[in-house]
Design a protein around this motif. Structure first.
Motif, PDB file in Angstrom:
ATOM      1  N   ARG A 106       0.828  -1.225   0.000  1.00  0.00           N
ATOM      2  CA  ARG A 106       0.000   0.000   0.000  1.00  0.00           C
ATOM      3  C   ARG A 106       0.853   1.262   0.000  1.00  0.00           C
ATOM      4  NH1 ARG A 106      -4.796  -2.181   2.390  1.00  0.00           N
ATOM      5  NH2 ARG A 106      -5.999  -2.659   0.512  1.00  0.00           N
ATOM      6  N   ARG A 107       2.105   1.146   0.452  1.00  0.00           N
ATOM      7  CA  ARG A 107       2.992   2.315   0.399  1.00  0.00           C
ATOM      8  C   ARG A 107       3.158   2.779  -1.047  1.00  0.00           C
ATOM      9  NH1 ARG A 107       7.939   0.370   4.391  1.00  0.00           N
ATOM     10  NH2 ARG A 107       6.582  -0.254   6.102  1.00  0.00           N
ATOM     11  N   SER A 108       3.096   1.826  -1.972  1.00  0.00           N
ATOM     12  CA  SER A 108       3.355   2.155  -3.391  1.00  0.00           C
ATOM     13  C   SER A 108       2.124   2.643  -4.120  1.00  0.00           C
ATOM     14  CB  SER A 108       3.861   0.911  -4.125  1.00  0.00           C
ATOM     15  OG  SER A 108       4.981   0.413  -3.479  1.00  0.00           O
ATOM     16  N   MET A 109       0.934   2.445  -3.540  1.00  0.00           N
ATOM     17  CA  MET A 109      -0.306   2.801  -4.259  1.00  0.00           C
ATOM     18  C   MET A 109      -1.229   3.568  -3.321  1.00  0.00           C
ATOM     19  SD  MET A 109      -1.080  -1.175  -4.844  1.00  0.00           S
ATOM     20  CE  MET A 109      -2.835  -1.158  -5.110  1.00  0.00           C
ATOM     21  N   GLN A 110      -1.492   4.796  -3.681  1.00  0.00           N
ATOM     22  CA  GLN A 110      -2.237   5.673  -2.784  1.00  0.00           C
ATOM     23  C   GLN A 110      -3.387   6.348  -3.529  1.00  0.00           C
ATOM     24  OE1 GLN A 110      -1.635   6.440   0.581  1.00  0.00           O
ATOM     25  NE2 GLN A 110      -0.203   4.717   0.586  1.00  0.00           N
ATOM     26  N   MET A 111      -4.286   6.943  -2.739  1.00  0.00           N
ATOM     27  CA  MET A 111      -5.481   7.563  -3.328  1.00  0.00           C
ATOM     28  C   MET A 111      -5.544   9.031  -2.922  1.00  0.00           C
ATOM     29  SD  MET A 111      -8.832   5.978  -4.116  1.00  0.00           S
ATOM     30  CE  MET A 111     -10.514   6.454  -3.950  1.00  0.00           C
ATOM     31  N   VAL A 112      -5.968   9.861  -3.846  1.00  0.00           N
ATOM     32  CA  VAL A 112      -6.302  11.258  -3.524  1.00  0.00           C
ATOM     33  C   VAL A 112      -7.807  11.397  -3.753  1.00  0.00           C
ATOM     34  CG1 VAL A 112      -5.972  13.679  -4.155  1.00  0.00           C
ATOM     35  CG2 VAL A 112      -4.024  12.105  -4.176  1.00  0.00           C
ATOM     36  N   PHE A 113      -8.516  11.866  -2.724  1.00  0.00           N
ATOM     37  CA  PHE A 113      -9.981  11.917  -2.778  1.00  0.00           C
ATOM     38  C   PHE A 113     -10.458  13.308  -3.200  1.00  0.00           C
ATOM     39  CE2 PHE A 113      -8.665   8.841   0.374  1.00  0.00           C
ATOM     40  CZ  PHE A 113      -9.478   7.752   0.125  1.00  0.00           C
ATOM     41  N   GLN A 114     -11.735  13.361  -3.596  1.00  0.00           N
ATOM     42  CA  GLN A 114     -12.343  14.651  -3.923  1.00  0.00           C
ATOM     43  C   GLN A 114     -12.329  15.563  -2.699  1.00  0.00           C
ATOM     44  OE1 GLN A 114     -16.239  14.426  -5.695  1.00  0.00           O
ATOM     45  NE2 GLN A 114     -16.738  16.513  -5.101  1.00  0.00           N
ATOM     46  N   ASP A 115     -12.705  14.995  -1.558  1.00  0.00           N
ATOM     47  CA  ASP A 115     -12.698  15.758  -0.320  1.00  0.00           C
ATOM     48  C   ASP A 115     -11.548  15.224   0.534  1.00  0.00           C
ATOM     49  OD1 ASP A 115     -13.003  16.949   2.068  1.00  0.00           O
ATOM     50  OD2 ASP A 115     -14.945  16.057   2.541  1.00  0.00           O
ATOM     51  N   PRO A 116     -10.396  15.909   0.486  1.00  0.00           N
ATOM     52  CA  PRO A 116      -9.195  15.332   1.107  1.00  0.00           C
ATOM     53  C   PRO A 116      -9.341  15.132   2.604  1.00  0.00           C
ATOM     54  CG  PRO A 116      -8.825  17.626   0.483  1.00  0.00           C
ATOM     55  CD  PRO A 116     -10.151  17.224  -0.095  1.00  0.00           C
ATOM     56  N   TYR A 117     -10.237  15.891   3.231  1.00  0.00           N
ATOM     57  CA  TYR A 117     -10.351  15.758   4.684  1.00  0.00           C
ATOM     58  C   TYR A 117     -11.441  14.782   5.101  1.00  0.00           C
ATOM     59  CZ  TYR A 117      -6.570  18.441   6.484  1.00  0.00           C
ATOM     60  OH  TYR A 117      -5.312  18.817   6.841  1.00  0.00           O
ATOM     61  N   SER A 118     -12.052  14.072   4.114  1.00  0.00           N
ATOM     62  CA  SER A 118     -13.064  13.085   4.502  1.00  0.00           C
ATOM     63  C   SER A 118     -12.403  11.951   5.292  1.00  0.00           C
ATOM     64  CB  SER A 118     -13.763  12.534   3.258  1.00  0.00           C
ATOM     65  OG  SER A 118     -12.810  11.963   2.395  1.00  0.00           O
TER      66      SER A 118
END
Ligand SMILES: Nc1ncnc2c1ncn2[C@@H]1O[C@H](COP(=O)(O)OP(=O)(O)OP(=O)(O)O)[C@@H](O)[C@H]1O
Ligand code: SF4
Ligand SMILES: [Mg+2]
Length: 329
Positions: free
Chosen positions: A100-112
């Motif tokens: 998981r260190r190699s694959m990450q997500m950026v969300f629409q609402d970063p503080y969700s």
């Protein structure tokens, strides 16, 4: 049976998705039967290393479900996700956690996903804690400042709280958090959808620069076609859980009738090249009760009896260009 045609791409794929399916069940009430639908339905696609692969489609077509499946934040009902040729399903929980260190997500609402009581410092150091990466005090400070400057924030902001930040600053924190463990792959799920247009451009500029600097690979999810055309190297179009077209380049013409209408109705940056816009009309079928043939038939001007009878399979239209349509435009 899954679609026979698979995304045919350059050999150097960081991620490969094969026949990925996620089913959800719903019971309509006390006396009704349990119904099931496929939010993601036999999806196959490749994500070439160092490129931006875009995923577009209307709300509810399965983009976020696909994003979560690709990162195995949820398990598929069927199908596989390969990361660097490793099948994620073959990994023990500890191995998956490490990957998981190699694959990450950026969300629409970063503080969700972040506690609103966390300072930026804490939000950015949390990924190290979660992964059990022990950092000395000095190293912590170095990492923190490096991350902050990478995303264009001021070191003075480390003790700020989310409510003190603008939307764009919050998204920069979201990106810094995703970068904390030096990933090679980011899934960006509508990362600019809640931002003003001028801030959107800044965030896209930042993502472009980071990609170059760090050699990242992106899966970029959006319903904004003009943005996808600008930012992505290739485009995957989804409709009701399925891939209906894969365009090999950002400028390639769509030939699935849904993809074409979607592109026409959005991609009009230069008025001299504006086409007559065909609005999307007609009912979207219920995902719990899909028709036997093409799911777009009720909305398609080119629909034939064959379309209503047989579901078109994804097949190669031109090199690297796949389409699932009996009568491509
Ligand atoms: N946990 C869940 N339980 C039941 N149904 C779900 C669940 N998550 C998603 N769905 C359904 O799956 C379908 C796809 O949802 P998803 O959120 O992936 O769409 P999306 O393309 O990301 O939409 P949007 O553009 O609005 O973000 C929708 O019909 C949604 O209602
Ligand atoms: S298969 Fe038929 S109904 Fe579906 S998009 Fe193509 S022409 Fe239209
Ligand atoms: Mg979504």
């Amino acid at each position: 049976m899954a679609d026979e045609a698979q995304a045919q791409l350059p050999s150097d794929n960081l991620v490969a998705v094969r026949d990925l399916t996620r089913e959800y069940k719903s019971s309509g009430g006390l006396f009704s039967t349990v119904r099931s639908m496929r939010a993601v339905n036999e999806v196959s696609l490749d994500v070439p290393r160092g490129k931006v692969t875009g995923v577009v489609g209307e709300s509810g077509c399965g983009k976020s479900t696909l994003a979560r499946l690709v990162l195995r934040l949820i398990a598929p009902t069927a199908g596989r996700v390969m990361f660097n040729d490793t099948d994620l399903a073959s990994l023990a929980p500890a191995q998956l956690r490490k990957l998981r260190r190699s694959m990450q997500m950026v969300f629409q609402d970063p503080y969700s996903a972040i506690d609103p009581r966390y300072t930026i410092r804490r939000a950015l150091l949390e990924p190290f804690e979660v992964q059990g990466v022990a950092l000395g005090k000095g190293e912590q400070e170095d990492r923190l400042l490096a991350l902050i400057s990478k995303v264009g924030l001021s070191p003075r902001m480390t003790e700020s709280y989310p409510h003190q930040l603008s939307g764009g600053q919050k998204q920069r924190v979201g990106i810094a958090r995703a970068l904390a463990l030096s990933p090679s792959f980011l899934v960006l799920d509508e990362p600019t959808a809640s931002l003003d247009v001028s801030i959107q451009a800044q965030i896209i500029g930042l993502l472009e620069a980071l990609k170059q600097e760090l050699g990242l690979t992106y899966l970029f999810i959006s319903h904004d076609l003009s943005l996808v055309r600008y930012f992505c190297d290739r485009i995957v179009v989804m409709y009701l859980g399925r891939v209906v077209e894969i365009l090999p380049g950002a400028r390639a013409e769509a030939c699935h009738h849904y993809a074409r209408t979607l592109m026409d109705s959005h991609f009009v940056p230069d008025p001299r090249h504006r086409k007559a816009v065909t609005p999307l009309v007609g009912e979207i079928p219920s995902p719990f009760n899909l028709p036997p043939g093409c799911a777009f038939a009720e909305r398609c001007p080119a629909a034939s009896p064959l379309c209503r009878r047989e579901r078109p399979l994804l097949s190669e239209h031109a090199t690297g260009h796949l389409v699932a349509c009996h009568h491509p435009a």
